[in-house]
Design a protein around this motif. Sequence first.
Motif, PDB file in Angstrom:
ATOM      1  N   LEU A  71      -4.912   1.831  14.433  1.00 36.08           N
ATOM      2  CA  LEU A  71      -3.823   1.643  13.472  1.00 36.08           C
ATOM      3  C   LEU A  71      -4.226   2.181  12.106  1.00 36.08           C
ATOM      4  O   LEU A  71      -5.423   2.303  11.790  1.00 36.08           O
ATOM      5  CB  LEU A  71      -3.477   0.158  13.318  1.00 36.08           C
ATOM      6  CG  LEU A  71      -3.206  -0.676  14.567  1.00 36.08           C
ATOM      7  CD1 LEU A  71      -3.040  -2.139  14.165  1.00 36.08           C
ATOM      8  CD2 LEU A  71      -1.990  -0.160  15.301  1.00 36.08           C
ATOM      9  N   ALA A  72      -3.235   2.451  11.278  1.00 35.15           N
ATOM     10  CA  ALA A  72      -3.468   2.695   9.862  1.00 35.15           C
ATOM     11  C   ALA A  72      -3.613   1.356   9.142  1.00 35.15           C
ATOM     12  O   ALA A  72      -3.297   0.293   9.690  1.00 35.15           O
ATOM     13  CB  ALA A  72      -2.315   3.506   9.267  1.00 35.15           C
ATOM     14  N   TYR A  73      -4.099   1.396   7.903  1.00 35.37           N
ATOM     15  CA  TYR A  73      -4.256   0.169   7.127  1.00 35.37           C
ATOM     16  C   TYR A  73      -2.882  -0.314   6.672  1.00 35.37           C
ATOM     17  O   TYR A  73      -2.111   0.453   6.086  1.00 35.37           O
ATOM     18  CB  TYR A  73      -5.190   0.405   5.937  1.00 35.37           C
ATOM     19  CG  TYR A  73      -6.621   0.542   6.382  1.00 35.37           C
ATOM     20  CD1 TYR A  73      -7.449  -0.570   6.503  1.00 35.37           C
ATOM     21  CD2 TYR A  73      -7.136   1.783   6.743  1.00 35.37           C
ATOM     22  CE1 TYR A  73      -8.757  -0.448   6.946  1.00 35.37           C
ATOM     23  CE2 TYR A  73      -8.438   1.919   7.193  1.00 35.37           C
ATOM     24  CZ  TYR A  73      -9.246   0.799   7.295  1.00 35.37           C
ATOM     25  OH  TYR A  73     -10.536   0.926   7.754  1.00 35.37           O
ATOM     26  N   PRO A  74      -2.538  -1.575   6.962  1.00 37.64           N
ATOM     27  CA  PRO A  74      -1.199  -2.095   6.648  1.00 37.64           C
ATOM     28  C   PRO A  74      -0.945  -2.153   5.146  1.00 37.64           C
ATOM     29  O   PRO A  74      -1.864  -2.264   4.333  1.00 37.64           O
ATOM     30  CB  PRO A  74      -1.215  -3.490   7.272  1.00 37.64           C
ATOM     31  CG  PRO A  74      -2.327  -3.465   8.264  1.00 37.64           C
ATOM     32  CD  PRO A  74      -3.351  -2.557   7.694  1.00 37.64           C
ATOM     33  N   SER A  75       0.333  -2.133   4.819  1.00 40.12           N
ATOM     34  CA  SER A  75       0.751  -2.020   3.422  1.00 40.12           C
ATOM     35  C   SER A  75       1.746  -3.116   3.078  1.00 40.12           C
ATOM     36  O   SER A  75       2.569  -3.503   3.910  1.00 40.12           O
ATOM     37  CB  SER A  75       1.410  -0.654   3.211  1.00 40.12           C
ATOM     38  OG  SER A  75       2.213  -0.629   2.071  1.00 40.12           O
ATOM     39  N   PRO A  76       1.718  -3.627   1.843  1.00 39.54           N
ATOM     40  CA  PRO A  76       2.745  -4.595   1.442  1.00 39.54           C
ATOM     41  C   PRO A  76       4.150  -4.024   1.550  1.00 39.54           C
ATOM     42  O   PRO A  76       5.107  -4.757   1.817  1.00 39.54           O
ATOM     43  CB  PRO A  76       2.386  -4.897  -0.021  1.00 39.54           C
ATOM     44  CG  PRO A  76       0.951  -4.523  -0.158  1.00 39.54           C
ATOM     45  CD  PRO A  76       0.725  -3.394   0.787  1.00 39.54           C
ATOM     46  N   ALA A  77       4.282  -2.702   1.359  1.00 38.72           N
ATOM     47  CA  ALA A  77       5.595  -2.056   1.389  1.00 38.72           C
ATOM     48  C   ALA A  77       5.868  -1.363   2.717  1.00 38.72           C
ATOM     49  O   ALA A  77       6.750  -0.509   2.788  1.00 38.72           O
ATOM     50  CB  ALA A  77       5.693  -1.049   0.253  1.00 38.72           C
TER      51      ALA A  77
END
Length: 474
Positions: free
Chosen positions: A303-309
Amino acid sequence: MVAPSPTDVPTEATPPVSQIDLQPEDLRGVIIRFWHPWSGAASETVRALVEEFNLNNEWKITAVPVAYAGLDRLEEAVNQALQNGEPPDLVVGYVQQALAWDAQRALIGLDAYVEDNYWGIPADQREDFYPIFWEQDIVQGRRLGVPVQRSAQVLFYNRSWAQELGYHMPPVTSQQFEDQACAAAQANQRDETPDNDGSGGWIASNNYAAALGWIYAFGGDVLQPTTSEADESVYRFNNPEISDAFTFLRELFNAGCIWAPEIPYPETEFANRLGLFSSGSVMDIPYMERAMQRAGSDQWTVLAYPSPAAKPAIASYGPSLSIFASSPQRQLAAWVLLRWLIEPPHHARFVEATGSFPVRKAELVYLEDYRHRHPQWAAALELIPYARSEPAIQSWSKVRWALGDAFTQLFRSYFSLEQLPAMLNYLDLTASELYLGAEKSGVFATPTITEGATPPATVPVAPSPPASPGAATP
């Protein structure tokens, strides 16, 4: 009889005209040296490719490949060769290294070769390169290299365990990441196996590229424009986005949803469900495959690093091919070899040997079998649109280690969130000194404190000794 119109008259295509003042026969018998940092399967593949080039190129150019034990040793050899006036013709290096060599007027700009009508890479083929990789070697409008190897730090994710915990979709937002990481940590705490208490969640990494991935995911950057010159950028770590990212991670650590073992490569720990998430390079996927096969039958992905947005990110990196200044004949011969090495059928063989990303989409047709055999690598390909490059600035070769040290301190038991503004401020000062030199860094030494924070005592962040990143992991 009706005379043919001008459009009916067959015309011969005009042969492309080169802007490089050499004829093909000028390359006949030229000998060039190619220095690279790869060992094992990668080195064997490169040697085989160069041997094929030597046998088949129409100009009878002879390329001599020389392998060094990693980019550090290669950089040392190049620097010594520059002092002796005998650098290689074609070399592998990160953009930070290329900038250091270019500062000595040792490299040639590759724009004229790339765009040449006869010797260059046609425009449609240039457009086939992944833009994030193709553009990384352009600094101030000048191309210093052509991408040959790209990787990124990603998250490894145990899909089977997540589903057992009730989560059927990978996290995209930071809140979803928090929910799943904390659920995994609580599961390990509540089970009947005391040895795994305190584990679960994310197995923290102190790799600077992991830190950069989180920073990018939170909408941040480490370079900020100054107020002195509109086109000048310096490092700025003490900014709201980086503060938010580090605060988010430290709060998860305080809640027991992140654990930070002193293990650089936690493949076994991840495979044994001591973490729902772990970090690693795309080129670490083969090692994780073997660890997961030994441990059982859990399904996993990257996965990619999760984001608040909900705008995930990964930090990409990797070395490129550059050409040292020499005679026009040797420079052009080095370019011919460079161009040959990155042709899709040739570079695809290198990708298989290293597990790195392809640098252009046309390679994928040659990698179908590899994609089928390595589904996690195939999943990593889908993350390329989320990639952002490392800073293309010479001092990054040192500043990145300071960022890695700060990221390590973030997960130390003695660290507290009250110390975060001071740590980021100290990181700014350290980075400014490495960027400008100690005699000039004072111009950026005014402490900046994140809004709402109380400035505590300074937390020293001593940068590790500078070293060039390895080919597989930065």
